[in-house]
Design an enzyme around this catalytic site. Structure first.
Site, PDB file in Angstrom:
ATOM      1  N   GLU A   1       0.884  -1.330   0.008  1.00 10.70           N
ATOM      2  CA  GLU A   1       0.088  -0.024  -0.105  1.00 10.70           C
ATOM      3  C   GLU A   1       0.753   1.271  -0.121  1.00 10.70           C
ATOM      4  O   GLU A   1       0.414   2.264  -0.662  1.00 10.70           O
ATOM      5  CB  GLU A   1      -0.917  -0.084   1.185  1.00 10.70           C
ATOM      6  CG  GLU A   1      -2.076  -1.058   1.190  1.00 10.70           C
ATOM      7  CD  GLU A   1      -2.916  -1.038   0.016  1.00 10.70           C
ATOM      8  OE1 GLU A   1      -2.999   0.309  -0.520  1.00 10.70           O
ATOM      9  OE2 GLU A   1      -3.335  -1.913  -0.573  1.00 10.70           O
TER      10      GLU A   1
ATOM     11  N   SER B   1      19.096  -7.944  -8.748  1.00 11.69           N
ATOM     12  CA  SER B   1      17.894  -7.801  -9.734  1.00 11.69           C
ATOM     13  C   SER B   1      18.228  -8.906 -10.707  1.00 11.69           C
ATOM     14  O   SER B   1      17.150  -9.499 -11.144  1.00 11.69           O
ATOM     15  CB  SER B   1      17.850  -6.531 -10.220  1.00 11.69           C
ATOM     16  OG  SER B   1      17.300  -5.714  -9.243  1.00 11.69           O
TER      17      SER B   1
ATOM     18  N   HIS C   1       3.327  -9.934  -9.796  1.00 14.86           N
ATOM     19  CA  HIS C   1       4.700 -10.345  -9.904  1.00 14.86           C
ATOM     20  C   HIS C   1       5.504  -9.167  -8.739  1.00 14.86           C
ATOM     21  O   HIS C   1       6.145  -9.619  -7.853  1.00 14.86           O
ATOM     22  CB  HIS C   1       5.286 -10.244 -11.152  1.00 14.86           C
ATOM     23  CG  HIS C   1       6.922 -10.625 -10.894  1.00 14.86           C
ATOM     24  ND1 HIS C   1       7.730  -9.377 -11.251  1.00 14.86           N
ATOM     25  CD2 HIS C   1       7.557 -11.614 -10.798  1.00 14.86           C
ATOM     26  CE1 HIS C   1       9.088 -10.043 -11.270  1.00 14.86           C
ATOM     27  NE2 HIS C   1       8.800 -11.250 -10.891  1.00 14.86           N
ATOM     28  N   SER C   2       5.268  -8.175  -9.141  1.00 13.33           N
ATOM     29  CA  SER C   2       5.638  -6.916  -8.467  1.00 13.33           C
ATOM     30  C   SER C   2       4.530  -5.605  -8.405  1.00 13.33           C
ATOM     31  O   SER C   2       3.603  -5.892  -9.214  1.00 13.33           O
ATOM     32  CB  SER C   2       6.972  -6.486  -8.968  1.00 13.33           C
ATOM     33  OG  SER C   2       6.822  -5.780 -10.044  1.00 13.33           O
TER      34      SER C   2
END
Length: 413
Positions: free
Chosen positions: A89, A175, A304-305
């Site tokens: 959020e 990453s 996923h993100s």
């Protein structure tokens, strides 16, 4: 070592035997043209301990964990869930730049983390926050990393969720996909040479297993006989690619035999199945110096993100099934409730307390200053190079010239 020498020693050559003498494989000749079907070992079974209602199926497989341990499992899984909701959020509100939730995969994290020794080294992909939480990484440091504030161990240099902790033997997340897999093989080889009774666990998704680095890591670890657990979280969708487009074989566990690795497929939503499989793989990896491949079948309930909208490639009904009918947290809760270890009152008070704890850490992180700007140039070289000094001076000139755009009072002095 003797096993390796025996294996490497070429068998005495006997030209009278009608047997293949090729050094690359041991087999018999055949006189029929026949291609091996890819489904010869299809349908690798899924090992589980609990059914979806939290009932133990085979009592001999019950890990017999204490009430205290099981409550810790549940509290860590639900705390991770609460932290995910709040940080997700906060990204949506523009407070942090990026986030990745762990919804639906909490069982794979906690079950595997609990089965390891604290000295074992963890190489993660990016959706393993629960492993770090189980090892004792505090909420304040999770928040500091996502907010890139002055308390962040990475000094604000990484994007959110790229955690790391030297003290907890958790290598910092990178990453690029699958780079951790050959690195883990190298680390495990180093541990083997030190003979310290330590293992390495390497987490990755079924999508990352399509990278060439996975092949290199699997092959190196098998041929160098390393104490390494490859832990694949097969959550069905990689970044946005369903498994039926990702591979044609029987998942990831089927690849193990091709590398000479012992493999197992487990129900990733069953925290006890994950615990048992990881514990046994860890014990044998260290005792026998060989790698193991665990494929944990689970489901990524979240996007996923925060950069992804998963409704583009799967239905809401499908997601709801896994969220409501086959969730690792609800399965463990059923198990505890049946034993009288957890009640509705316990649930209400824990949810309230855990949310309060997360919110307090969240508020502290948001108020902290950003890291000192000078830290952009440190920790690569022991002494600043002329090139870096030049960049640093250029940066300060720029900041002074446009100081209205750079609120330096928000940064640690």
């Amino acid at each position: 070592r003797n096993r390796t020498l025996d294996r490497c020693r070429q068998q005495p050559f006997d030209s009278t035997l009608e047997k293949p003498q090729f050094p690359g494989a041991s087999a018999d000749f055949v006189d029929q043209l026949d291609f091996i079907q890819p489904n010869v070992i299809s349908g690798i079974p899924v090992y589980r301990v609990m059914d979806r209602q939290g009932n133990i199926i085979n009592p001999s497989q019950d890990p017999q964990l204490s009430k205290e341990t099981v409550l810790n499992f549940y509290q860590k899984m639900t705390l991770l869930n609460t932290m995910d909701r709040i940080l997700y959020e906060s990204q949506r509100q523009g407070r942090i730049s990026f986030y990745m939730t762990n919804y639906g995969e909490e069982g794979t994290h906690i079950g595997s983390a609990a089965a390891l020794d604290p000295n074992d080294i963890v190489f993660g992909q990016y959706r393993e926050a629960g492993v770090l939480m189980y090892r004792g990484f505090p909420l304040d440091l999770f928040m500091a990393q996502c907010y890139a504030n002055a308390d962040d161990l990475g000094k604000g240099r990484q994007m959110p969720v790229h955690y790391g902790s030297k003290d907890l033997n958790f290598v910092t997340i990178s990453s690029p996909l699958a780079t951790q897999i050959p690195q883990a093989a190298g680390a495990a080889y180093a541990l083997k040479r030190e003979n310290m009774n330590r293992a390495v666990i390497c987490y990755f998704g079924e999508g990352a297993a399509s990278e060439g680095d996975a092949h290199a890591g699997f092959n190196f670890s098998a041929t160098l006989e390393c104490p390494l657990i490859f832990f694949c979280r097969n959550n069905g969708y990689a970044i946005s690619t369903p498994t039926n487009e990702q591979y044609r074989g029987d998942g990831i566990a089927a690849r193990g035999p091709g590398y000479g690795m012992l493999s197992i497929r487990v129900d990733g939503n069953d925290v006890f199945a994950v615990y048992n499989a990881t514990k046994e793989a860890r014990r044998r990896a260290v005792a026998e110096n060989q790698p193991f491949l665990i494929e944990a079948m689970t489901y990524r309930i979240g996007h996923h993100s925060t950069s992804d909208d998963s409704s583009a490639y799967r239905s809401v009904d499908e997601v709801n099934y896994w969220d409501k009918q086959d969730h690792p947290i609800s399965r463990l809760r059923h198990y505890m409730t049946t034993r009288g270890w957890w009640s509705e009152d316990d649930e209400r008070s824990w949810r309230k307390q855990s949310r309060k704890t997360v919110m307090e850490a969240f508020e502290r992180a948001e108020k902290r200053l950003k890291p000192n700007v000078e830290l952009m140039f440190t920790d690569v070289y022991q002494e600043m190079t002329p090139g870096l000094n030049k960049q640093r001076e250029s940066m300060w000139r720029h900041v002074q010239q446009y100081k209205e755009h750079y609120p330096l009072d928000l940064y640690d002095k």
